[in-house]
Design an enzyme around this catalytic site. Sequence first.
Site, PDB file in Angstrom:
ATOM      1  N   HIS A  46      45.638  24.125   5.379  1.00  0.00           N
ATOM      2  CA  HIS A  46      44.653  24.291   4.317  1.00  0.00           C
ATOM      3  C   HIS A  46      44.628  25.750   3.852  1.00  0.00           C
ATOM      4  CE1 HIS A  46      42.257  25.357   7.922  1.00  0.00           C
ATOM      5  NE2 HIS A  46      41.728  26.252   7.115  1.00  0.00           N
ATOM      6  N   ALA A  47      43.890  25.969   2.780  1.00  0.00           N
ATOM      7  CA  ALA A  47      43.613  27.316   2.275  1.00  0.00           C
ATOM      8  C   ALA A  47      42.129  27.390   1.981  1.00  0.00           C
ATOM      9  CB  ALA A  47      44.420  27.601   1.012  1.00  0.00           C
TER      10      ALA A  47
END
Length: 134
Positions: free
Chosen positions: A52-53
């Site tokens: 994820h970011a």
Amino acid sequence: MTTNSDVQLIEIPKICDSRGNLSVIEGDTIPFVSKRVYYLYDVPSGGERGGHAHKEQQELLIALSGSFDVVLKDGDATRKVTLNKPNIGLMIPRGIWRELENFSSGSVCLVLASDEFDEEDYIRDYQNFKSFKH
């Protein structure tokens, strides 16, 4: 926009004596005030974390024990960093995709985050991340 060149290794001060080592994170050791602390452990062999970011949140990752690799993607380039020292942290600014892999047996990953958990801050799909970046 942030790129992989904005990701940096930060040396955490280490005090050594015959009783063992002590590292301290305080003051301006890291470029944000930590509002959340969590840690990953007992990751199964071959397991992965991350994927994820964050739109706004910054994080500092530290291998308290053992080692693991952090794969960083900025939408154009990919970079891999191995963390294996408890006095070295990986500062990940907002807008960088991260994947954690190759955990050694007994490894512990400590994460200091700039904000409390907010699902709206996460980008969990890589194609959505690439759209966010461009």
